[in-house]
Write a protein that holds these residues in place. Structure first.
Motif, PDB file in Angstrom:
ATOM      1  N   GLU A 151      84.958 -12.389  56.937  1.00  0.00           N
ATOM      2  CA  GLU A 151      83.632 -11.817  56.638  1.00  0.00           C
ATOM      3  C   GLU A 151      83.154 -11.193  57.933  1.00  0.00           C
ATOM      4  OE1 GLU A 151      81.118 -10.629  54.386  1.00  0.00           O
ATOM      5  OE2 GLU A 151      81.299 -12.618  53.439  1.00  0.00           O
ATOM      6  N   TYR A 155      76.508 -15.161  58.783  1.00  0.00           N
ATOM      7  CA  TYR A 155      75.262 -15.462  58.075  1.00  0.00           C
ATOM      8  C   TYR A 155      74.420 -16.415  58.932  1.00  0.00           C
ATOM      9  CZ  TYR A 155      72.295 -17.427  54.352  1.00  0.00           C
ATOM     10  OH  TYR A 155      71.245 -17.857  53.595  1.00  0.00           O
ATOM     11  N   PRO A 224      69.659 -21.337  48.785  1.00  0.00           N
ATOM     12  CA  PRO A 224      69.861 -20.162  47.934  1.00  0.00           C
ATOM     13  C   PRO A 224      70.997 -20.346  46.924  1.00  0.00           C
ATOM     14  CG  PRO A 224      70.368 -19.655  50.246  1.00  0.00           C
ATOM     15  CD  PRO A 224      69.800 -21.035  50.215  1.00  0.00           C
ATOM     16  N   LYS A 225      72.004 -21.134  47.289  1.00  0.00           N
ATOM     17  CA  LYS A 225      73.077 -21.410  46.343  1.00  0.00           C
ATOM     18  C   LYS A 225      72.526 -22.140  45.126  1.00  0.00           C
ATOM     19  CE  LYS A 225      77.362 -20.869  47.247  1.00  0.00           C
ATOM     20  NZ  LYS A 225      78.150 -19.793  46.624  1.00  0.00           N
ATOM     21  N   ARG A 229      68.860 -17.662  44.254  1.00  0.00           N
ATOM     22  CA  ARG A 229      67.902 -16.622  44.654  1.00  0.00           C
ATOM     23  C   ARG A 229      68.259 -16.129  46.054  1.00  0.00           C
ATOM     24  NH1 ARG A 229      64.611 -13.941  42.129  1.00  0.00           N
ATOM     25  NH2 ARG A 229      63.059 -14.025  43.787  1.00  0.00           N
ATOM     26  N   PRO A 230      67.989 -14.862  46.332  1.00  0.00           N
ATOM     27  CA  PRO A 230      68.222 -14.366  47.697  1.00  0.00           C
ATOM     28  C   PRO A 230      67.263 -15.023  48.689  1.00  0.00           C
ATOM     29  CG  PRO A 230      67.974 -12.557  46.145  1.00  0.00           C
ATOM     30  CD  PRO A 230      67.548 -13.790  45.432  1.00  0.00           C
ATOM     31  N   VAL A 231      67.679 -15.078  49.949  1.00  0.00           N
ATOM     32  CA  VAL A 231      66.817 -15.600  51.002  1.00  0.00           C
ATOM     33  C   VAL A 231      65.626 -14.667  51.184  1.00  0.00           C
ATOM     34  CG1 VAL A 231      66.703 -16.074  53.475  1.00  0.00           C
ATOM     35  CG2 VAL A 231      68.680 -16.800  52.153  1.00  0.00           C
ATOM     36  N   TYR A 232      64.442 -15.255  51.427  1.00  0.00           N
ATOM     37  CA  TYR A 232      63.213 -14.477  51.414  1.00  0.00           C
ATOM     38  C   TYR A 232      63.211 -13.339  52.441  1.00  0.00           C
ATOM     39  CZ  TYR A 232      58.316 -13.339  52.268  1.00  0.00           C
ATOM     40  OH  TYR A 232      57.143 -12.676  52.461  1.00  0.00           O
ATOM     41  N   TYR A 234      65.275 -11.714  55.882  1.00  0.00           N
ATOM     42  CA  TYR A 234      66.311 -11.643  56.914  1.00  0.00           C
ATOM     43  C   TYR A 234      65.675 -11.533  58.303  1.00  0.00           C
ATOM     44  CZ  TYR A 234      69.805  -9.065  59.730  1.00  0.00           C
ATOM     45  OH  TYR A 234      70.638  -8.630  60.718  1.00  0.00           O
TER      46      TYR A 234
ATOM     47  N   GLU B  15      75.909  -9.843  51.803  1.00  0.00           N
ATOM     48  CA  GLU B  15      76.258 -10.872  50.834  1.00  0.00           C
ATOM     49  C   GLU B  15      77.268 -11.822  51.452  1.00  0.00           C
ATOM     50  OE1 GLU B  15      77.810  -9.776  46.928  1.00  0.00           O
ATOM     51  OE2 GLU B  15      78.399 -11.884  46.798  1.00  0.00           O
ATOM     52  N   ILE B  19      75.427 -15.318  48.550  1.00  0.00           N
ATOM     53  CA  ILE B  19      74.042 -15.400  49.018  1.00  0.00           C
ATOM     54  C   ILE B  19      73.583 -14.021  49.476  1.00  0.00           C
ATOM     55  CG2 ILE B  19      72.472 -16.459  50.684  1.00  0.00           C
ATOM     56  CD1 ILE B  19      74.424 -18.829  50.813  1.00  0.00           C
ATOM     57  N   ARG B  20      72.440 -13.576  48.939  1.00  0.00           N
ATOM     58  CA  ARG B  20      71.884 -12.275  49.332  1.00  0.00           C
ATOM     59  C   ARG B  20      70.637 -12.506  50.195  1.00  0.00           C
ATOM     60  NH1 ARG B  20      73.194  -8.064  45.752  1.00  0.00           N
ATOM     61  NH2 ARG B  20      72.503  -6.818  47.524  1.00  0.00           N
ATOM     62  N   GLU B  21      70.182 -11.452  50.847  1.00  0.00           N
ATOM     63  CA  GLU B  21      68.968 -11.556  51.672  1.00  0.00           C
ATOM     64  C   GLU B  21      68.030 -10.402  51.367  1.00  0.00           C
ATOM     65  OE1 GLU B  21      69.989 -13.432  55.910  1.00  0.00           O
ATOM     66  OE2 GLU B  21      71.263 -11.725  55.458  1.00  0.00           O
TER      67      GLU B  21
END
Lengths: 734, 206
Positions: A151, A155, A224-225, A229-232, A234, B15, B19-21
């Motif tokens: 990746e 993250y 989030p898993k 839901r996406p993290v609020y 970044y 991603e 997990i998205r942000e």
């Protein structure tokens, strides 16, 4: 495409250890909670006494339960966030078994009184070395995994893991530096004020980098898993990560307000703690706001319920922390149960509930059962756990406030309203009972989880499926995407730079460079550390010397080691603060120069018993001996453990020699004592024994440990009122 | 409201394992409080460490101590540990109450909550060790009998407190509380224990 499998076996191992040690750590906590309410249950057994078990409780809860908890999270999530198996299966297993071995050796040595006496750093030097080696194994395995990742970007959870690994290594090594006097005894290379600063730099940042950063990483992955839901935000994760890491490291001195620590350091500790409020809340905001639009799931999913309560407690503790760091608030809260309540709302609320949520999310996945054995039991655990925490913290907040106010209360004639210390302890007994019950409820709830997990494990398939993952390796070349178009109309240099800073494109680049990222984290934590530590060590005026303060005699040193081994520092401070109610109660306030031979310092952090810095000469030898033999003979209301074994066990006079030698090596001016320490100790023991007999005391204690302890206690805090020695001794006096 | 946000929030193309942000800005109040705490920190450091307005805890302690002394002994002057003074205050309810508090702070762990004796001798009977007169009590408190286990309090207490504690101890005699047995010798009564109406209660208790 490259093919590989995730190593879930290691996560299963760490999770099992988490649950096992969680139960053990909490059980020891419950035992010592009952000991405070009802001292007799220790049955006068040395290894059950409060002073020896309390470090076992804290170490088990922190390093065994929370440690294995976040190792579970790291091994599970890092592989998936990096799209790779761990760097080395062998290192993973060395880490696992090594860590469990360390825990077992801690569980064996602490009840035996083998301790360095620095809070949460009690483990003696051979175990310290093992901790460092295993930590290096972990670090190599983790960094190796980052390097072989598939990746491109790291993250936010991984940033927090990096901060944990780097900073814990630095803290642990530098706080634990010591010189061994035997296989089970060493002396810290720091003394007094400097040692206090090092210890709380470590102690507070164990909270920061062992109980906060890895758990934020855990939150950023599992929340989030679980919520889907996406993290609020970044951006918020970037700014709160860096501000947290940079600011946290400065906060340690807030544990030492009003002590002999220089004022400037205390002030730095306070203001950085206040500035830490928002960086901490950044994590809470990102956690709770991630659940926007998913609150209906929270009502249905116990995993999310655990996370929501955990994050809420995180928010409360990280508001309370800055509050408690304010000096005037601290003058009330410090040394009381308020600190204990604060810690437990953090550990039970935040750490344990994060772990519980994670365990309930992972168990069906790791054991491939699809669900828990009983979701009803999960629900019961959640409610019982929550009630347990509330019973615990509310009663202990009340206890802390009560005792703090009683200590400083003056009656209308201007005298201390509660001059007899034990009154301020007896008043807490109802709270202590409620606390012990709350802790028991929490423990039973955890046992329900253990049962539920075991039942689920029994439902596992015969062989676990290990799906083959296939992802492409990272391309050698990578061009960062361009940032957004500038919104500035003119090309002003400063404005442009500010814009570039705030649109965080630069940070996106760092996220694909793990080594650079790690270096920056290291720099961030070193700045605060060095700016506090270096001046404390180098500037002489921080610790003005007092000519009449002399090293402990060999016998007193041996007595001090008994004081340390029995864990007296867990309940007694040795630091009279320059506050009127304290000087009224205990005598002259403590000066920095009085502690220059205290390797390690014994200022303590909690007064379940009174301060002891000025105890020297206040009681007869006879009183001290009878009080140690059974405190309730002297004072019926005392909750202090009895130490009858100190009257039975022989003191190892010969063993004092190596201890004095190490002290001399550390720079303590022992002179002739280095060569004839045992004889000097025997001579002083004979004198004290004679004085004891003259006072009508026991006649057969001359060679026993109690005599050394009495020698130490009678010396405490007395040098300052003695005349300075003649100049010919070491040329010390000006 | 959450429905609205869900649609308006810009999602980043990040991603990680599903997990998205979101690319949401940091909340304004968060910035405000953060900068507020930084300003507070600067103000605090400047005020307390670099301005003449700051004081320190040692000055405050000294002020508290002298104020308390003033409040306690304001018009009293310095007492001397002579027989007359000691016996005069041995019947003075106000000062006996004050001295009882000091006694509770420093003396009861050896002499018992009511002077009945624990490790230290019983102070309520007629038997004393090395004490024959009220002045001897004063000397004992002030200089101690260190070899025998009695600390010297003279250096750690205001002189008036030592005198008044001697008065308090003198007043305990005759209560004859059950506690530690007789030690030392039986001594003559205190010389001029005046104001018998005050001590009726005391004697009644024994």
């Amino acid at each position: 495409m490259e093919q590989f499998k995730y190593d879930d076996d290691i996560s299963r191992k760490f999770m099992a250890a988490t649950i096992l040690w969680g139960v053990v750590g909490m059980l020891v906590g419950v035992i010592i909670a009952f000991e405070l309410a009802f001292p007799k249950i220790s049955m006068d057994l040395p290894w059950l006494s409060f002073g020896r078990l309390r470090p076992l409780h804290t170490n088990a809860a922190i390093f065994a339960f929370a440690g294995n908890g976040f190792f579970t999270a790291i091994y599970y999530s890092t592989q998936r966030l990096c799209k790779t198996r761990m760097f080395s299966d062998k290192l993973s297993r060395v880490h696992f078994w090594g860590w469990q071995g360390i825990i077992v050796s801690a569980a064996l040595t602490l009840p035996l009184g083998i301790t360095q006496s620095k809070e949460y750093a009690e483990l003696e030097w051979p175990i310290d070395i093992a901790v460092v080696l295993i930590w290096v194994v972990f670090a190599v395995n983790f960094i190796g995994t980052l390097i072989k990742r598939r990746e491109r970007h790291m993250y936010v959870a991984l940033w927090f893991y990096i901060a944990t690994i780097v900073t814990i290594a630095i803290l642990y090594i530098f706080n634990n530096l010591s010189i061994p006097a035997s296989a089970t005894k060493s002396y810290s290379i720091y003394a007094g004020v400097q040692d206090a600063l090092m210890q709380w730099w470590y102690g507070h940042n164990a909270v920061a980098f062992f109980l906060t950063t890895p758990f934020l990483g855990m939150m950023y992955y599992f929340l989030p898993k679980a919520a889907g839901r996406p993290v609020y935000s970044y951006r918020l994760s970037i700014i709160h990560f860096w501000s947290l890491v940079f600011i946290y490291i400065w906060a340690g001195p807030h544990h030492l307000h009003y002590t002999a620590l220089p004022m400037w350091a205390s002030t730095l500790g306070m203001v950085f703690s206040v500035m830490l409020w928002m960086p901490s809340w950044g994590g809470m905001i990102n956690g709770l706001m991630t659940l926007r639009g998913a609150w209906h799931k929270v009502a249905a999913d116990p995993v999310l319920k655990f996370f929501v309560v955990a994050i809420t407690f995180y928010g409360m503790s990280t508001f309370e922390g800055p509050l408690l760091s304010i000096k005037t608030v601290n003058s009330l809260s410090h040394y009381t149960d308020w600190t204990i309540a604060h810690v437990h709302s953090g550990t039970l609320g935040w750490n344990a509930f994060m772990i519980f949520g994670m365990v309930y999310w992972l168990t069906p996945r790791l054991f491939q059962t699809g669900k828990m054995w009983s979701s009803k039991l999960t629900e019961i655990h959640f409610w019982a756990g929550t009630i347990g925490i509330l019973l615990y913290v509310i009663s202990i907040y009340a206890a802390g406030l009560t005792q703090g106010l009683m200590w400083r209360a003056f009656d209308q004639t201007g005298n201390l309203q509660y001059p007899d210390f034990v009154e301020t302890v007896s008043r807490l007994m109802p709270f202590y009972w409620v606390r012990a019950v709350g802790g028991t409820v929490f423990l039973v709830a955890t046992l329900l989880m253990a049962f539920n997990v075991i039942k689920t494990w029994m439902m596992r398939p015969k062989t676990y499926e290990e799906p083959v993952q296939s992802f492409p390796a990272l391309a050698k070349k990578y061009v960062d995407p361009k940032g957004p178009e500038s919104v500035l109309e003119t090309n002003v240099g400063f404005g442009r730079r500010l814009e570039a800073l705030t649109n965080v494109v630069w940070h996106r680049k760092w996220e694909r460079l793990p080594i650079k990222f790690t270096v920056w984290v290291t720099i961030a934590v070193l700045i605060g550390s060095l700016l506090e530590i270096i001046p404390t060590f180098l500037i002489k005026s921080n610790v003005p010397t007092i000519a009449s303060v002399q090293p402990y005699t060999p016998l007193e040193l041996a007595g001090r080691d008994i004081y340390i081994a029995e864990g007296c520092y867990n309940c007694h401070s040795q630091m009279v603060r320059p506050l009127f109610h304290e000087t009224e109660r205990y005598g002259e306030y403590s000066k920095p120069g009085e502690f220059v031979y205290d390797y390690p310092f014994q200022w303590g952090s909690r007064r379940i018993g009174p301060d002891l810095h000025r105890v020297g000469g206040k009681y007869s030898h006879d009183w001290q001996v009878r009080h140690m033999e059974n405190p309730r003979v002297i004072n019926l209301k005392s909750v202090m453990p009895a130490y009858p074994w100190l009257l039975d066990q022989d003191l190892d006079f010969e063993g004092i020699a190596s201890r004095v030698r190490v002290m001399a090596l550390l720079g303590v001016p022992y002179g002739d004592a280095v060569s004839n320490a045992p004889d000097m100790a025997r001579e002083q023991a004979r004198q004290i024994s004679e004085e004891l007999i003259a006072q009508g005391g026991y006649t057969d204690l001359e060679g026993k440990k109690i005599i050394a302890l009495v020698a130490y206690l009678q010396r405490l805090g007395t040098d300052i009122s003695k005349p300075a020695p003649a100049a010919d001794e070491n040329g010390g006096a000006p | 409201m959450s429905q609205r946000n869900k649609e308006l929030d810009p999602l980043l193309n990040h991603e990680y394992d599903g997990i998205r942000e979101y690319d949401n800005p940091t909340p304004g109040w968060w910035h405000m409080i953060f900068f507020g705490t930084i300003l507070f920190a600067i103000f605090y450091v400047v005020f307390w460490h670099f301005s003449p307005m700051g004081w320190n805890v040692y000055d405050k302690l000294a002020a508290d101590q002298s104020r308390a002394l003033e409040a306690t002994f304001g018009d009293m002057g310095e007492l001397t540990g002579d027989e007359q003074t000691i016996m005069r205050y041995a019947t003075d309810e106000k000062w006996l109450t004050a001295a009882a508090a000091w006694f509770a702070g420093k003396c009861i762990s050896c002499h018992g909550a009511n002077g009945e004796g624990v490790v230290g001798p019983n102070l309520t009977d007629d038997y004393f060790i090395n004490i024959k007169t009220p002045e001897d009590i004063y000397k004992m408190i002030s200089e101690g009998a260190v070899a025998k286990g009695m600390p010297a309090w003279g250096k750690q207490m205001h002189p008036n407190k030592v005198v008044l504690l001697a008065s308090y101890v003198a007043s305990l005699r005759g209560k004859n509380l059950p506690g530690k047995g007789q030690q030392g010798e039986m001594i003559d009564p205190w010389p001029v224990l005046q104001a018998p109406e005050d001590s009726v209660n005391d004697n009644g208790a024994g």
